[in-house]
Design a protein around this motif. Structure first.
Motif, PDB file in Angstrom:
ATOM      1  N   GLY A  88       0.790  -1.209   0.000  1.00  0.00           N
ATOM      2  CA  GLY A  88       0.000   0.000   0.000  1.00  0.00           C
ATOM      3  C   GLY A  88       0.826   1.264   0.000  1.00  0.00           C
ATOM      4  O   GLY A  88       1.927   1.311   0.549  1.00  0.00           O
ATOM      5  N   GLN A  89       0.269   2.297  -0.645  1.00  0.00           N
ATOM      6  CA  GLN A  89       0.964   3.576  -0.719  1.00  0.00           C
ATOM      7  C   GLN A  89      -0.043   4.710  -0.647  1.00  0.00           C
ATOM      8  O   GLN A  89      -1.150   4.622  -1.189  1.00  0.00           O
ATOM      9  CB  GLN A  89       1.759   3.678  -2.021  1.00  0.00           C
ATOM     10  N   LEU A  90       0.346   5.784   0.029  1.00  0.00           N
ATOM     11  CA  LEU A  90      -0.447   7.010   0.112  1.00  0.00           C
ATOM     12  C   LEU A  90       0.442   8.167  -0.322  1.00  0.00           C
ATOM     13  O   LEU A  90       1.575   8.292   0.157  1.00  0.00           O
ATOM     14  CB  LEU A  90      -0.950   7.247   1.533  1.00  0.00           C
ATOM     15  N   VAL A  91      -0.073   9.005  -1.220  1.00  0.00           N
ATOM     16  CA  VAL A  91       0.706  10.131  -1.726  1.00  0.00           C
ATOM     17  C   VAL A  91      -0.120  11.401  -1.591  1.00  0.00           C
ATOM     18  O   VAL A  91      -1.142  11.551  -2.263  1.00  0.00           O
ATOM     19  CB  VAL A  91       1.123   9.920  -3.184  1.00  0.00           C
ATOM     20  N   GLU A  92       0.340  12.321  -0.736  1.00  0.00           N
ATOM     21  CA  GLU A  92      -0.348  13.595  -0.525  1.00  0.00           C
ATOM     22  C   GLU A  92       0.119  14.636  -1.537  1.00  0.00           C
ATOM     23  O   GLU A  92       1.251  14.582  -2.016  1.00  0.00           O
ATOM     24  CB  GLU A  92      -0.091  14.142   0.894  1.00  0.00           C
ATOM     25  N   SER A  93      -0.769  15.591  -1.804  1.00  0.00           N
ATOM     26  CA  SER A  93      -0.433  16.726  -2.651  1.00  0.00           C
ATOM     27  C   SER A  93      -1.328  17.891  -2.273  1.00  0.00           C
ATOM     28  O   SER A  93      -2.312  17.722  -1.542  1.00  0.00           O
ATOM     29  CB  SER A  93      -0.610  16.369  -4.131  1.00  0.00           C
ATOM     30  N   GLY A  94      -0.982  19.079  -2.767  1.00  0.00           N
ATOM     31  CA  GLY A  94      -1.830  20.240  -2.565  1.00  0.00           C
ATOM     32  C   GLY A  94      -1.358  21.228  -1.523  1.00  0.00           C
ATOM     33  O   GLY A  94      -1.973  22.284  -1.347  1.00  0.00           O
ATOM     34  N   GLY A  95      -0.273  20.915  -0.833  1.00  0.00           N
ATOM     35  CA  GLY A  95       0.236  21.848   0.157  1.00  0.00           C
ATOM     36  C   GLY A  95       0.892  23.057  -0.493  1.00  0.00           C
ATOM     37  O   GLY A  95       1.045  23.117  -1.711  1.00  0.00           O
ATOM     38  N   GLY A  96       1.259  24.023   0.343  1.00  0.00           N
ATOM     39  CA  GLY A  96       1.931  25.208  -0.181  1.00  0.00           C
ATOM     40  C   GLY A  96       1.912  26.343   0.806  1.00  0.00           C
ATOM     41  O   GLY A  96       1.572  26.164   1.984  1.00  0.00           O
ATOM     42  N   ASP A 115      -1.048   1.507   9.651  1.00  0.00           N
ATOM     43  CA  ASP A 115      -0.789   0.527   8.598  1.00  0.00           C
ATOM     44  C   ASP A 115      -0.186   1.208   7.364  1.00  0.00           C
ATOM     45  O   ASP A 115       0.747   0.703   6.761  1.00  0.00           O
ATOM     46  CB  ASP A 115      -2.083  -0.188   8.209  1.00  0.00           C
ATOM     47  N   TYR A 116      -0.765   2.347   6.998  1.00  0.00           N
ATOM     48  CA  TYR A 116      -0.275   3.098   5.840  1.00  0.00           C
ATOM     49  C   TYR A 116      -0.213   4.579   6.191  1.00  0.00           C
ATOM     50  O   TYR A 116      -1.132   5.105   6.833  1.00  0.00           O
ATOM     51  CB  TYR A 116      -1.188   2.904   4.626  1.00  0.00           C
ATOM     52  N   ALA A 117       0.853   5.242   5.772  1.00  0.00           N
ATOM     53  CA  ALA A 117       1.021   6.671   5.997  1.00  0.00           C
ATOM     54  C   ALA A 117       1.745   7.272   4.802  1.00  0.00           C
ATOM     55  O   ALA A 117       2.672   6.654   4.261  1.00  0.00           O
ATOM     56  CB  ALA A 117       1.798   6.946   7.273  1.00  0.00           C
ATOM     57  N   GLY A 118       1.330   8.461   4.393  1.00  0.00           N
ATOM     58  CA  GLY A 118       1.982   9.136   3.287  1.00  0.00           C
ATOM     59  C   GLY A 118       3.268   9.819   3.710  1.00  0.00           C
ATOM     60  O   GLY A 118       3.659   9.778   4.881  1.00  0.00           O
ATOM     61  N   GLN A 119       3.897  10.481   2.761  1.00  0.00           N
ATOM     62  CA  GLN A 119       5.163  11.163   3.032  1.00  0.00           C
ATOM     63  C   GLN A 119       4.955  12.586   3.544  1.00  0.00           C
ATOM     64  O   GLN A 119       5.894  13.221   4.029  1.00  0.00           O
ATOM     65  CB  GLN A 119       6.027  11.194   1.767  1.00  0.00           C
ATOM     66  N   GLY A 120       3.723  13.066   3.444  1.00  0.00           N
ATOM     67  CA  GLY A 120       3.400  14.383   3.972  1.00  0.00           C
ATOM     68  C   GLY A 120       3.477  15.484   2.943  1.00  0.00           C
ATOM     69  O   GLY A 120       4.199  15.379   1.946  1.00  0.00           O
ATOM     70  N   THR A 121       2.723  16.544   3.189  1.00  0.00           N
ATOM     71  CA  THR A 121       2.769  17.738   2.357  1.00  0.00           C
ATOM     72  C   THR A 121       2.801  18.956   3.278  1.00  0.00           C
ATOM     73  O   THR A 121       2.050  19.024   4.255  1.00  0.00           O
ATOM     74  CB  THR A 121       1.580  17.787   1.384  1.00  0.00           C
ATOM     75  N   GLN A 122       3.676  19.897   2.975  1.00  0.00           N
ATOM     76  CA  GLN A 122       3.881  21.058   3.835  1.00  0.00           C
ATOM     77  C   GLN A 122       2.818  22.118   3.571  1.00  0.00           C
ATOM     78  O   GLN A 122       2.575  22.492   2.425  1.00  0.00           O
ATOM     79  CB  GLN A 122       5.263  21.663   3.591  1.00  0.00           C
ATOM     80  N   VAL A 123       2.216  22.594   4.644  1.00  0.00           N
ATOM     81  CA  VAL A 123       1.300  23.729   4.573  1.00  0.00           C
ATOM     82  C   VAL A 123       1.894  24.835   5.443  1.00  0.00           C
ATOM     83  O   VAL A 123       2.165  24.626   6.629  1.00  0.00           O
ATOM     84  CB  VAL A 123      -0.101  23.350   5.081  1.00  0.00           C
ATOM     85  N   THR A 124       2.105  25.989   4.838  1.00  0.00           N
ATOM     86  CA  THR A 124       2.643  27.131   5.556  1.00  0.00           C
ATOM     87  C   THR A 124       1.675  28.295   5.428  1.00  0.00           C
ATOM     88  O   THR A 124       1.325  28.690   4.313  1.00  0.00           O
ATOM     89  CB  THR A 124       4.019  27.535   5.012  1.00  0.00           C
ATOM     90  N   VAL A 125       1.235  28.808   6.560  1.00  0.00           N
ATOM     91  CA  VAL A 125       0.298  29.924   6.583  1.00  0.00           C
ATOM     92  C   VAL A 125       1.043  31.142   7.123  1.00  0.00           C
ATOM     93  O   VAL A 125       1.403  31.200   8.304  1.00  0.00           O
ATOM     94  CB  VAL A 125      -0.929  29.616   7.450  1.00  0.00           C
TER      95      VAL A 125
END
Length: 122
Positions: free
Chosen positions: A2-10, A110-120
């Motif tokens: 299994g794999q999880l891939v996050e996107s959309g941070g910024g 069980d499954y965790a993504g690599q993360g996406t950085q959110v900076t406010v």
């Protein structure tokens, strides 16, 4: 596997919005409740929101209630986090994880993504 891939941070200004996505593969996504957690600099994992396997029920932390919304599209094997009215204290790395437990470490899921950085920040 299994794999999880996050996107959309910024980087976003206070009061702004972002939508995070998490694409799942290699496991039966539609059978798992799913969760977003976050980790701010120098702090531990913080549970943000969870959703059940069919998307009919969700819960969120008091710190984000009314501002963040978790959702999922099982046909697309994708989890979402719509974030509005963002605050500087929302700055963190956001992770999607399988299940609805509130573990201390990512490796406990069980499954965790690599993360996406959110900076406010302004």
């Amino acid at each position: 596997q299994g794999q999880l891939v996050e996107s959309g941070g910024g980087l976003v200004q206070p009061g702004g919005s972002l939508r995070l996505s998490c694409a799942a593969s290699g496991f039966r996504f539609s059978s798992y409740p799913m969760t977003w957690v976050r980790q701010a600099p120098g702090k531990g994992l913080e549970w943000v929101a969870s959703i059940n396997s069919d998307g009919s029920k969700s819960v969120s932390a008091n710190s984000v209630k009314g501002r963040f919304a978790i959702s999922r599209d099982n046909a697309k094997n994708t989890l979402y986090l719509q974030m509005t009215s963002l605050k500087p204290e929302d700055t963190a790395v956001y992770y999607c994880v399988s299940g609805a437990s509130n573990w201390t470490y990512l490796y406990e899921y069980d499954y965790a993504g690599q993360g996406t950085q959110v900076t406010v920040s302004s």
